[in-house]
Design a protein around this motif. Structure first.
Motif, PDB file in Angstrom:
ATOM      1  N   THR A   2       1.028  -1.108  -0.050  1.00  0.00           N
ATOM      2  CA  THR A   2       0.071  -0.081  -0.019  1.00  0.00           C
ATOM      3  C   THR A   2       0.663   1.259   0.009  1.00  0.00           C
ATOM      4  O   THR A   2       2.067   1.464   0.526  1.00  0.00           O
ATOM      5  N   SER A   3       0.558   2.266  -0.431  1.00  0.00           N
ATOM      6  CA  SER A   3       1.203   3.528  -0.648  1.00  0.00           C
ATOM      7  C   SER A   3       0.398   4.548   0.229  1.00  0.00           C
ATOM      8  O   SER A   3      -0.767   4.662   0.457  1.00  0.00           O
ATOM      9  N   LEU A   4       1.301   5.504   0.712  1.00  0.00           N
ATOM     10  CA  LEU A   4       0.681   6.713   1.582  1.00  0.00           C
ATOM     11  C   LEU A   4       1.161   7.927   1.054  1.00  0.00           C
ATOM     12  O   LEU A   4       2.302   8.084   0.974  1.00  0.00           O
ATOM     13  N   LEU A   5       0.276   8.993   0.661  1.00  0.00           N
ATOM     14  CA  LEU A   5       0.774  10.094   0.035  1.00  0.00           C
ATOM     15  C   LEU A   5       0.715  10.966   1.443  1.00  0.00           C
ATOM     16  O   LEU A   5      -0.478  11.298   1.950  1.00  0.00           O
ATOM     17  N   LEU A   6       1.915  11.770   1.680  1.00  0.00           N
ATOM     18  CA  LEU A   6       1.797  12.652   2.752  1.00  0.00           C
ATOM     19  C   LEU A   6       2.027  14.167   1.914  1.00  0.00           C
ATOM     20  O   LEU A   6       2.749  14.290   1.221  1.00  0.00           O
ATOM     21  N   THR A   7       0.921  14.951   2.199  1.00  0.00           N
ATOM     22  CA  THR A   7       0.728  16.259   1.728  1.00  0.00           C
ATOM     23  C   THR A   7       0.800  17.305   2.640  1.00  0.00           C
ATOM     24  O   THR A   7       1.018  17.120   3.977  1.00  0.00           O
ATOM     25  N   GLY A   8       0.684  18.447   2.303  1.00  0.00           N
ATOM     26  CA  GLY A   8       0.538  19.657   3.407  1.00  0.00           C
ATOM     27  C   GLY A   8       1.893  19.975   4.038  1.00  0.00           C
ATOM     28  O   GLY A   8       2.250  20.207   5.021  1.00  0.00           O
ATOM     29  N   ILE A   9       3.151  19.637   3.282  1.00  0.00           N
ATOM     30  CA  ILE A   9       4.432  19.787   3.585  1.00  0.00           C
ATOM     31  C   ILE A   9       4.767  21.193   3.289  1.00  0.00           C
ATOM     32  O   ILE A   9       5.128  21.439   2.052  1.00  0.00           O
ATOM     33  N   SER A  10       5.141  22.087   4.309  1.00  0.00           N
ATOM     34  CA  SER A  10       5.444  23.345   3.882  1.00  0.00           C
ATOM     35  C   SER A  10       6.729  23.626   3.443  1.00  0.00           C
ATOM     36  O   SER A  10       7.015  24.251   2.387  1.00  0.00           O
ATOM     37  N   ARG A  60       3.693  21.660   8.107  1.00  0.00           N
ATOM     38  CA  ARG A  60       4.863  21.242   8.779  1.00  0.00           C
ATOM     39  C   ARG A  60       6.019  21.080   7.645  1.00  0.00           C
ATOM     40  O   ARG A  60       5.900  20.878   6.594  1.00  0.00           O
ATOM     41  N   ALA A  61       7.161  21.345   8.485  1.00  0.00           N
ATOM     42  CA  ALA A  61       8.419  20.947   7.382  1.00  0.00           C
ATOM     43  C   ALA A  61       8.817  19.521   7.695  1.00  0.00           C
ATOM     44  O   ALA A  61       8.755  18.810   8.632  1.00  0.00           O
ATOM     45  N   VAL A  62       9.594  18.826   6.601  1.00  0.00           N
ATOM     46  CA  VAL A  62       9.879  17.488   6.756  1.00  0.00           C
ATOM     47  C   VAL A  62      11.388  17.433   6.072  1.00  0.00           C
ATOM     48  O   VAL A  62      11.636  18.035   5.123  1.00  0.00           O
ATOM     49  N   ILE A  63      12.059  16.798   6.839  1.00  0.00           N
ATOM     50  CA  ILE A  63      13.579  16.565   6.347  1.00  0.00           C
ATOM     51  C   ILE A  63      13.764  14.864   6.542  1.00  0.00           C
ATOM     52  O   ILE A  63      12.871  14.273   7.195  1.00  0.00           O
ATOM     53  N   PRO A  64      14.871  14.517   5.969  1.00  0.00           N
ATOM     54  CA  PRO A  64      15.248  13.115   6.199  1.00  0.00           C
ATOM     55  C   PRO A  64      15.499  13.114   7.633  1.00  0.00           C
ATOM     56  O   PRO A  64      16.223  13.755   8.216  1.00  0.00           O
ATOM     57  N   GLY A  65      15.389  11.788   8.355  1.00  0.00           N
ATOM     58  CA  GLY A  65      15.941  11.589   9.609  1.00  0.00           C
ATOM     59  C   GLY A  65      17.298  11.702   9.543  1.00  0.00           C
ATOM     60  O   GLY A  65      18.154  11.531   8.837  1.00  0.00           O
ATOM     61  N   PHE A  66      17.759  12.176  11.127  1.00  0.00           N
ATOM     62  CA  PHE A  66      19.024  12.265  11.111  1.00  0.00           C
ATOM     63  C   PHE A  66      19.970  11.383  11.171  1.00  0.00           C
ATOM     64  O   PHE A  66      19.513  10.288  11.501  1.00  0.00           O
ATOM     65  N   VAL A  67      21.102  11.320  10.387  1.00  0.00           N
ATOM     66  CA  VAL A  67      22.032  10.166  10.485  1.00  0.00           C
ATOM     67  C   VAL A  67      23.237  10.465  11.558  1.00  0.00           C
ATOM     68  O   VAL A  67      23.890  11.239  11.024  1.00  0.00           O
TER      69      VAL A  67
END
Ligand code: NIG
Ligand code: FE
Length: 383
Positions: A2-10, A60-67
């Motif tokens: 299944t796929s999930l669309l995340l939207t509303g990412i500033s 909200r802002a989204v970034i890659p998880g910290f490594v």
């Protein structure tokens, strides 16, 4: 699947230059599709494909998880008294490590496991989705191996750091300790580690010892990384470049030849500004490294002595305020940079085929990580 669309990412910081021609690949008013464990699509919201389910992240802002490519989580006890003494004027010395070695040897497996679990959860709450964990507070074949087995319950990025300091029982025979590290201790540790590390510093291990230990590890299939030039100038950074190591960490005291060696090698310079903050020391010259073309990573170095923070947002804020990195450079270094330091191409980037490790910020922009220091800005971690 299944796929999930995340939207509303500033703001979506992808670290994929395809979007804007810059290293952080920034998109405004963006969307992202996750399929299974991977990113399937990232781009402008208005061009988003359909998916089985949709979630609006509410601007909200989204970034890659910290490594976080450098931590020492397997230990017992704490050293707040040493920290307080330092703040009252004493200076940091590598010898404090032995205090933690004694406490770690005396701890049960359950106690060590509980401590790593607590700290790994702390990291996760602050947006870290990939972490490296070192041994280095056992310093016997048995205690190093059990440290790595415990670390391996939390990450595949486990590092054998038997060459952290010479333990007290070998104080009169450092050469004998190097024989142990490259012999029986390596035998016990190698099956449980991906990496081998050495603290190459006055008071710990010199250049010849470090080279010997790294090459012995390489002979057992381990990849090398190094602690170097933390407390003063030294040969460690050039050794790391000579051996083509993935990363050399600390890099606080560098001369022009060190910077040139880093710039012409593929070795990542991992900066750990929480250490300079917590030891009240001068910060590394991040600006000089970046301007010379060196690949820079940021990591926490979470450990009970030189830096007991687990917070990558705090390290980003320090890098910006104290080391003159731009917010974009700092967040790249804490995500894609960390991935490079661990030779990982599946994390640190939000692009099709990469792991869906996302840190959602309670903020409209990634810049808030530096702009609002000390504020818990991680709204959610999706991984
Ligand atoms: O990365 N430099 C050596 N090891 C750690 C400090 C460990 C300690 O003080 O317990 C570091 O700073
Ligand atoms: Fe360290």
């Amino acid at each position: 699947m299944t796929s999930l669309l995340l939207t509303g990412i500033s703001e979506l910081l992808t670290n994929d230059p395809i979007h804007d021609g810059t290293p952080i690949g920034l998109l405004e008013d963006a969307a992202l599709v996750i399929e299974g464990r991977k990113v399937a699509w990232a781009g402008p919201r208005l061009q988003a494909p359909t998916a089985d389910a949709v979630r609006d992240l509410g601007g909200r802002a989204v970034i890659p998880g910290f490594v976080d490519s450098h931590s020492h989580l397997v230990f017992a006890g704490e050293r707040s008294a040493e920290f307080a003494a330092r703040m009252a004027g004493e200076s940091y010395a590598a010898g404090g490590i032995r205090t933690t070695v004694a406490a770690t040897r005396a701890a049960t497996d359950e106690q060590l496991l509980a401590n790593v679990s607590r700290l790994a959860a702390e990291m996760r709450r602050q947006g870290t989705t990939t972490l490296e964990i070192k041994s280095g507070y056992g310093l016997s074949a048995l205690d190093e191996a059990r440290s790595l087995v415990i670390a391996g319950q939390f990450t595949d990025e486990t590092t054998f750091l038997g060459a952290h300091v010479v333990p007290p029982e070998y104080a009169e025979d450092p050469a004998g300790y190097v024989d142990l590290v490259t012999g029986p201790m390596l035998d016990a540790a190698a099956p449980h580690a991906r990496w081998i590390d050495v603290f190459c510093e006055r008071g710990a291990f010199d250049e010849d010892q470090a080279r010997r230990i790294l090459l012995a590890g390489r002979g057992r299939g381990l990849l090398g990384r190094l602690h170097a030039n933390q407390l003063g100038p030294g040969p460690g950074v050039r050794l790391a470049c000579e051996l083509g190591l993935a990363a050399v960490d600390h890099c606080t005291f560098l001369d022009d030849a060190d910077v040139a060696a880093l710039a012409s090698s593929g070795t990542v310079a991992t900066l750990l500004p929480g250490v300079e903050f917590s030891t009240r020391s001068p910060y590394p010259d991040a600006r000089g490294l970046l301007d010379a073309g060196v690949t820079v990573a940021l990591a926490s170095d979470c450990n009970p002595g030189s830096c007991y923070t687990s917070s990558m947002p705090f390290c980003v804020a320090l890098a910006v305020r104290e080391m003159r990195m731009t917010p974009a450079e700092a967040v790249w270094a804490a995500t894609a940079g960390g991935a490079r330091a661990l030779l990982r191409d599946d994390v640190g980037v939000l692009a099709p085929g990469k792991r869906a490790h996302l840190t959602v910020l309670e903020a409209p922009s990634y810049v808030h990580l530096a702009y609002r220091p000390g504020v818990p800005l991680v709204a959610e971690v999706i991984a």
